[in-house]
Write a protein that holds these residues in place. Structure first.
Motif, PDB file in Angstrom:
ATOM      1  N   PRO A 106       4.100  -3.088   1.860  1.00 60.29           N
ATOM      2  CA  PRO A 106       3.274  -2.171   1.062  1.00 60.29           C
ATOM      3  C   PRO A 106       2.232  -1.404   1.876  1.00 60.29           C
ATOM      4  CG  PRO A 106       3.601  -4.214  -0.127  1.00 60.29           C
ATOM      5  CD  PRO A 106       4.193  -4.419   1.236  1.00 60.29           C
ATOM      6  N   PRO A 107       1.550  -2.001   2.881  1.00 63.37           N
ATOM      7  CA  PRO A 107       0.575  -1.198   3.635  1.00 63.37           C
ATOM      8  C   PRO A 107       1.204   0.004   4.339  1.00 63.37           C
ATOM      9  CG  PRO A 107       0.194  -3.542   3.998  1.00 63.37           C
ATOM     10  CD  PRO A 107       1.483  -3.433   3.265  1.00 63.37           C
ATOM     11  N   GLN A 110       7.477   6.163  -8.409  1.00 62.83           N
ATOM     12  CA  GLN A 110       8.014   4.978  -9.060  1.00 62.83           C
ATOM     13  C   GLN A 110       7.668   3.696  -8.318  1.00 62.83           C
ATOM     14  OE1 GLN A 110      12.157   6.366  -9.147  1.00 62.83           O
ATOM     15  NE2 GLN A 110      12.015   6.545 -11.369  1.00 62.83           N
ATOM     16  N   ASP A 111       6.876   3.800  -7.250  1.00 61.21           N
ATOM     17  CA  ASP A 111       6.443   2.618  -6.506  1.00 61.21           C
ATOM     18  C   ASP A 111       5.245   1.983  -7.205  1.00 61.21           C
ATOM     19  OD1 ASP A 111       6.079   0.739  -4.455  1.00 61.21           O
ATOM     20  OD2 ASP A 111       6.694   2.183  -2.928  1.00 61.21           O
ATOM     21  N   ASP A 112       4.699   0.921  -6.626  1.00 60.33           N
ATOM     22  CA  ASP A 112       3.497   0.296  -7.171  1.00 60.33           C
ATOM     23  C   ASP A 112       2.404   1.347  -7.326  1.00 60.33           C
ATOM     24  OD1 ASP A 112       4.861  -2.060  -7.065  1.00 60.33           O
ATOM     25  OD2 ASP A 112       3.960  -2.727  -5.172  1.00 60.33           O
ATOM     26  N   SER A 126       2.109   5.915   4.260  1.00 64.39           N
ATOM     27  CA  SER A 126       2.999   7.072   4.148  1.00 64.39           C
ATOM     28  C   SER A 126       2.609   7.926   2.950  1.00 64.39           C
ATOM     29  CB  SER A 126       4.447   6.603   4.015  1.00 64.39           C
ATOM     30  OG  SER A 126       4.866   5.874   5.159  1.00 64.39           O
ATOM     31  N   ALA A 127       2.245   7.278   1.829  1.00 60.12           N
ATOM     32  CA  ALA A 127       1.842   8.031   0.640  1.00 60.12           C
ATOM     33  C   ALA A 127       0.566   8.824   0.908  1.00 60.12           C
ATOM     34  CB  ALA A 127       1.653   7.085  -0.544  1.00 60.12           C
ATOM     35  N   TRP A 130      11.592   4.543   8.245  1.00 61.95           N
ATOM     36  CA  TRP A 130      10.865   4.910   7.028  1.00 61.95           C
ATOM     37  C   TRP A 130       9.805   5.979   7.326  1.00 61.95           C
ATOM     38  CZ3 TRP A 130      10.686   4.031   1.812  1.00 61.95           C
ATOM     39  CH2 TRP A 130       9.508   4.342   1.163  1.00 61.95           C
ATOM     40  N   ARG A 131       8.991   5.732   8.378  1.00 61.02           N
ATOM     41  CA  ARG A 131       7.927   6.692   8.701  1.00 61.02           C
ATOM     42  C   ARG A 131       8.506   8.065   9.054  1.00 61.02           C
ATOM     43  NH1 ARG A 131       5.803   2.224  11.828  1.00 61.02           N
ATOM     44  NH2 ARG A 131       3.928   1.324  10.877  1.00 61.02           N
TER      45      ARG A 131
END
Length: 564
Positions: free
Chosen positions: A56-57, A81-83, A62-63, A25-26
């Motif tokens: 989530p963390p 579209q995420d939290d 990443s965000a 993911w990273r």
């Protein structure tokens, strides 16, 4: 190595373990977000597939890493579209075309669109598209409210009536207001028989259509002037972002942040509110400026108190009020120039951190043979690269910390921190350096508890101890003592190495350019950073002839034996 080969290498990684998923993911977010590889279908499909398995963390980190990057539209869509807590950094900073924004808007939540409404750089096309969602964002569907179809029509009619230029008579109901503001078009009457006519929404649609035809033929009426509002109430979440407003237009205020590190270039608060937010303390008559043409536009004085969960004591946000300043008061917030050195340094830090993280990650993959067998020589070299990259990341983090302190953007969460276990952990981490220098650190037996952000206290002590250990020589002993100076202060004294004896007083803060300085950014820089961080924590760093004394707020009042 070609970018395509890099992407294929990451996509071929083992996703059967949490470590593999998090690493993939990273790396995919970093490669795509910095446009080192295109947002290929397979790569984006992989990100969407593994997102549910990434905590989530990690997604939030990443965000935040994309905040100063230039991610492409598919990656922006994935995060948007995420939290909402994860999506905010991307929604605030992403730079995609107007067409891409307009295509994305229908798939966003009302809260995400409210964040975009506070941006001033999206262009008139995107702003008009956002305005078209106004009623949808504010009206709940009947399935959720249990309202009858007629009630849904009344709500829609009310929204249209508010937009009509002459519909301001309080004695009229909602349908009459629409009728008063636009010429009516014939609507088919209800057929006789069972008494059920056409669904009422058809009449509303016909009236809206007639209103727009009338407007095109006769021109738009001048919009009414915003009503004058003198005060409003608000609440924030735990990140300082305003989530609830009463007494003023919501769109201009929802999404504003009390944290200067998250502030946009338009509406914002001053350093009084931002500083109180970092300490989770109350504040009074801080200054706020809201841009735009709504009734919320202009200068405000705001006051708020922190709110904590009674069950666990966790900080949950602020509740506060805002009022217009009197003629003898000023309310425009002090601004940090957009091109200030601190802001430029933070952008540079981001540009350095992302590729360095990637280098360290790939070196670790080679060293651990995640991609297949590797000879011992290459594994050894990969280990050296990883070690050097980690050291460089430490220096990058120090630069970022210095920039945050300089721009009043350092977020701190006060808590209770025990010093003796923390010093023991730091000394253990410094063992290889102490062995290389031939020196040692002597820790005290006593312990004290201080008040402060745990990560900041740990970083302060780690940087201070590492700097002094780097300056130590063979056979040298660096003694550490801890003492409660008063009910309010704990003092941590650390012996100065002999190599620093030639620099009396504060002159040790200016030895960055010395050739014998072994630290990456210089001993002087490290000590100045420690001194500034100590001030942020409510303490001080005093440089004496034989020792350095770090003073921090005590967490225990000795006279009553309770935490203060």
């Amino acid at each position: 190595m070609r970018f395509d080969d890099t992407l294929e290498t990451v996509l071929a990684a083992d996703l059967s373990t949490p470590y593999g998923v998090h690493s993939a993911w990273r790396q995919l977010v970093d490669l795509i977000g910095r446009r080192r590889v295109p947002p290929a279908t397979r790569a984006m499909a992989t990100l969407r597939a593994i997102r549910v398995d990434v905590p989530p963390p990690i997604r939030a980190a990443s965000a935040r890493a994309l905040e100063f990057a230039n991610p492409p539209a598919p990656l922006v869509r994935l995060f948007a579209q995420d939290d909402i807590g994860i999506a905010i950094p991307v929604l605030r900073s992403a730079r995609i075309s107007a067409t891409e924004w307009i295509q994305l808007l229908p798939d966003l939540s009302p809260t995400a669109r409210s964040v975009l409404r506070n941006r001033r750089d999206l262009g008139p096309e995107v702003e008009r598209a956002l305005e078209s969602f106004g009623s949808i964002d504010l009206v709940l569907p009947d399935a959720a409210t249990g309202a009858a179809p007629t009630e849904a029509v009344d709500r829609l009619a009310g929204l249209v009536a508010e937009a009509a230029p002459d519909a301001h008579n309080p004695d009229m109901d909602q349908s009459d207001r629409i009728a008063a503001s636009m010429p009516l078009q014939p609507v088919a009457p209800a057929p006789e028989g069972d008494g059920t006519g056409p669904f009422e929404i058809a009449e509303v649609v016909a009236r809206i259509d007639a209103f727009w035809r009338h407007r095109e033929e006769n021109g738009a009426a001048a919009p009414p002037a915003p009503r004058l509002v003198h005060e409003f109430r608000f609440e924030t979440d735990e990140k300082g972002v305003i989530r609830w407003v009463d007494g003023v237009s919501r769109a201009a205020v929802i999404g504003l942040s009390l944290d200067l590190s998250n502030a946009n270039e338009g509406s914002q608060v001053d350093g009084v509110a931002a500083g109180a937010f970092r300490r989770r303390a109350g504040f009074s008559t801080a200054r706020m400026m809201i841009e735009g043409g709504s009734d919320a536009a202009g200068d405000w004085l705001i006051s708020a108190v922190p709110v904590f969960d009674p069950a666990n004591g966790r900080f949950t946000g602020y509740r506060g009020t805002a009022r217009r300043p009197r003629t003898d008061e000023r309310a425009e917030p002090a601004r940090v120039p957009s091109g200030s050195p601190a802001e430029s340094l933070r952008q540079l830090v981001h540009e350095l951190r992302t590729p360095t993280n990637a280098i360290a990650g790939f070196a670790e993959m080679i060293e651990t043979q995640m991609l297949g067998p590797v000879s011992d020589v290459y594994r050894e070299r990969a280990g050296v690269i990883r070690s050097e990259a980690r050291e460089l990341l430490g220096a990058i983090d120090d630069l970022d910390l210095a920039a945050r302190i300089d721009s009043a953007a350092l977020a701190l969460s006060p808590g209770r921190v025990q010093l003796r276990p923390l010093l023991a952990t730091i000394t253990e981490d410094l063992a290889p350096l102490l062995e290389l220098r031939g020196s040692m650190i002597a820790l005290p037996a006593e312990d004290q508890v201080v008040t402060g952000d745990r990560r900041a206290v740990e970083r302060l002590l780690a940087r201070l101890m590492a700097t002094l250990a780097s300056a130590s020589g063979p056979g040298e002993r660096i003694g550490v003592t801890i003492a409660l100076e008063s009910d309010q202060r704990v003092a941590v004294s650390i012996d100065r190495p002999k190599a620093l004896a030639d620099y009396p007083g504060d002159s040790v803060l200016g030895i960055d350019d010395e050739r014998e300085d072994a630290t990456l950014l210089g001993t002087g820089f490290a000590l100045r950073l420690a001194r500034n961080l100590a001030r942020e924590l409510g303490g001080a760093l005093v440089i004496g002839p034989a020792s350095l004394t770090l003073r921090l707020p005590a967490a225990v009042n000795s006279s009553v034996g309770q935490a203060i």
